[in-house]
Design a protein around this motif. Structure first.
Motif, PDB file in Angstrom:
ATOM      1  N   GLY A 124      64.212  22.621 -37.546  1.00 25.65           N
ATOM      2  CA  GLY A 124      65.466  21.911 -37.766  1.00 25.65           C
ATOM      3  C   GLY A 124      66.486  22.764 -38.500  1.00 25.65           C
ATOM      4  O   GLY A 124      67.500  23.175 -37.944  1.00 25.65           O
ATOM      5  N   MET A 125      66.193  23.060 -39.763  1.00 24.59           N
ATOM      6  CA  MET A 125      67.190  23.736 -40.610  1.00 24.59           C
ATOM      7  C   MET A 125      67.469  25.170 -40.159  1.00 24.59           C
ATOM      8  O   MET A 125      68.614  25.603 -40.130  1.00 24.59           O
ATOM      9  N   LEU A 126      66.421  25.933 -39.838  1.00 21.96           N
ATOM     10  CA  LEU A 126      66.633  27.358 -39.523  1.00 21.96           C
ATOM     11  C   LEU A 126      67.121  27.571 -38.098  1.00 21.96           C
ATOM     12  O   LEU A 126      68.104  28.274 -37.875  1.00 21.96           O
ATOM     13  N   THR A 127      66.442  26.964 -37.126  1.00 25.27           N
ATOM     14  CA  THR A 127      66.827  27.268 -35.730  1.00 25.27           C
ATOM     15  C   THR A 127      67.744  26.215 -35.123  1.00 25.27           C
ATOM     16  O   THR A 127      68.312  26.447 -34.060  1.00 25.27           O
ATOM     17  N   GLY A 128      67.896  25.071 -35.763  1.00 23.33           N
ATOM     18  CA  GLY A 128      68.840  24.067 -35.245  1.00 23.33           C
ATOM     19  C   GLY A 128      68.543  23.612 -33.832  1.00 23.33           C
ATOM     20  O   GLY A 128      69.438  23.550 -32.989  1.00 23.33           O
ATOM     21  N   LEU A 129      67.292  23.270 -33.567  1.00 18.53           N
ATOM     22  CA  LEU A 129      66.904  22.799 -32.218  1.00 18.53           C
ATOM     23  C   LEU A 129      67.783  21.630 -31.769  1.00 18.53           C
ATOM     24  O   LEU A 129      68.028  20.697 -32.533  1.00 18.53           O
ATOM     25  N   GLU A 130      68.240  21.708 -30.507  1.00 17.88           N
ATOM     26  CA  GLU A 130      69.120  20.663 -29.972  1.00 17.88           C
ATOM     27  C   GLU A 130      68.572  20.063 -28.683  1.00 17.88           C
ATOM     28  O   GLU A 130      67.758  20.688 -27.997  1.00 17.88           O
TER      29      GLU A 130
END
Lengths: 317, 317
Positions: free
Chosen positions: B127-133
């Motif tokens: 979530g925070m590091l790679t920002g999966l969308e």
């Protein structure tokens, strides 16, 4: 229109060719000055083809005047600088609207054409990707080059401590004059030992060869971004050491990005870097201005490696 | 207080020791349940010392009740789950306020203690590091493990396509039941060939061994994050291929972060993940609940490798 053609013998010749036909969202720009980049030499040698659907003509940046605004709301006669996927070595080029920038106030066409690639490259990597902040330490490899000299000034403006590598005392003196704090002659010193665990950010142009040294130099939470591969493509990564430092390694390129991505970078560069060009915080240098018909000579100058600053081509000389 | 002590023979014994003395900003928690992690086995074997200044006692997560709020504004009697740098295998532990979380509504102490490490690890990385969308594809190595099963559910909730690797048909079936879309038995298939250029995100636990395959599997703009080194620490990185994809490789750990960083992660995890635990979107499993005095047996169960789900230790059993 006239444009530079790469002959079967890999030489550059001015020839007559078709003027580009505009697609939706593109403007036709009458090129006044085109910037020359090392990537153009690669493309002329057959090693760096343009992205699918883009102009086969050399030239990744230019400045000029809008000749035909096409379907956009732009005005004919507007002066613009342009980030190009190709096509700059010509009298006219089709440019997606998102890749148009204003000419920085007080800048000539030549100065504007010379700054597009370096400004978007430095800002997109150091600013947008790694988010360099005041108080951090950044290592800039090849500090005396076009990218390096620009990056030093940007990083000092942010408030970072700047370390550079270069291959001679003269080059390091030039870096120092621009504000670099830590000067390392890579021929005589081991940058990784000197900067061990100290670098929050690294702007790298060497790729594989410097990978072990760069990881050693990274600080906790550090972020390396590689934008050149002068030291080869396959190297050893100690991912255990990277994990212990919670580090990140990115590698990027500009030309292969899609138009939306380029538009995003161009807008952010104009917002963040143009004011620094206009007030003189960041300066850059033109080494030589040649007529478009002398494109081959421009490439020969770059190949000879004695260029300090940018070579640009004048279209209406 | 009673706490688990690692003997000179590297076995775990319940012994009497001093109750922790609170530092500024810490609360004293009476531990009800402590989670057991593979990292605890490493620490017991002498390979994973706690960060400087932190408790030498094993245990990276727990749930319990605030006994003494110290200088904080917390109330004695408040039920909390805790992310720890160490100290969980004990009757009492000192916890920085930023590492306290509420017990998810409807959760037991055991369920809460079992979820802290996995939730903060998965959320901080994916979530925070790679920002999966939504719409992206994520590859999760070791899909059937504790991290993997949690990550599958979180990624499906975000709206991603989920590919997993695991070593048996049963494990892959378990991944499928949680929503995984692409199932790869790494003993029989080449994940990198199947997923070539397709993975926007990769959550990796193998390190060096999978580095070439992971880079091959990355899509344009892809981001790999390595959180485990089961396949070794030194591997080959094709940084030329990474550049062509404009890819990023990160490697992270949680325990070594400073308290401010942990507080940031804890707050974001509670905000983003706790609601998904409370409404059942993400489930997790407790394999066995043992009394604290049986800590050695808990470690032996993990070593034997037949655990599916979490082992937790009951302090007041």
């Amino acid at each position: 229109m006239k444009a530079i053609h790469v002959t079967d013998e890999r030489t550059l010749e001015l020839q007559e060719t078709d003027t580009p036909i505009l697609k939706d969202g593109e403007v036709l720009v009458r090129v006044r000055v085109a910037g020359v980049n090392r990537a153009d030499l690669l493309q002329a040698a057959g090693h760096y083809p343009p992205p699918a659907g883009e102009s086969e003509i050399l030239g990744l940046e230019c400045a000029g005047v809008i000749e035909d605004p096409g379907t956009t709301g732009r005005k004919a006669g507007e002066k613009v600088a342009c980030l190009l996927a190709g096509g700059g070595y010509a009298e006219f080029v089709a440019v997606p609207e998102g890749q148009l920038m204003p000419i920085p106030e007080g800048y000539s066409f030549a100065e504007a054409a010379a700054v597009v690639e370096v400004a978007t490259t430095v800002w997109s990597n150091i600013g947008m990707l790694t988010g360099l902040e005041a108080g951090q330490t950044i290592l800039i490899h090849g500090g005396a080059g076009g990218i390096g000299t620009f990056a030093i000034q940007m990083a000092k403006h942010v408030g970072a401590t700047v370390a550079v590598t270069a291959g001679s005392a003269e080059k390091l003196a030039a870096c120092k004059a621009l504000g670099a704090d830590i000067l390392i002659n890579y021929r005589e010193e081991d940058f990784a030992e000197i900067l061990k665990n100290k670098c929050d950010r690294i702007l790298d142009i060497m790729g594989a060869k410097y990978l072990p040294g760069n990881v050693k130099a990274l600080a906790t939470g550090g972020h390396q971004v590689t934008i050149g591969l002068q030291g080869g493509v396959k190297g050893e990564l100690n991912i255990g050491l990277l994990l212990a430092k919670r580090g990140t390694i990115s590698a990027t390129a500009l030309r292969s990005r899609d138009r939306a991505d380029k538009a995003r970078i161009v807008a952010s560069t104009v917002e963040n870097i143009w004011p620094l060009l206009e007030d003189g915080t960041i300066t850059h240098q033109i080494h030589a201005t040649l007529p478009l018909s002398d494109a081959q000579r421009a490439h020969d100058m770059l190949k000879a490696g004695e260029v300090t600053g940018k070579v640009v081509l004048l279209i209406d000389a």
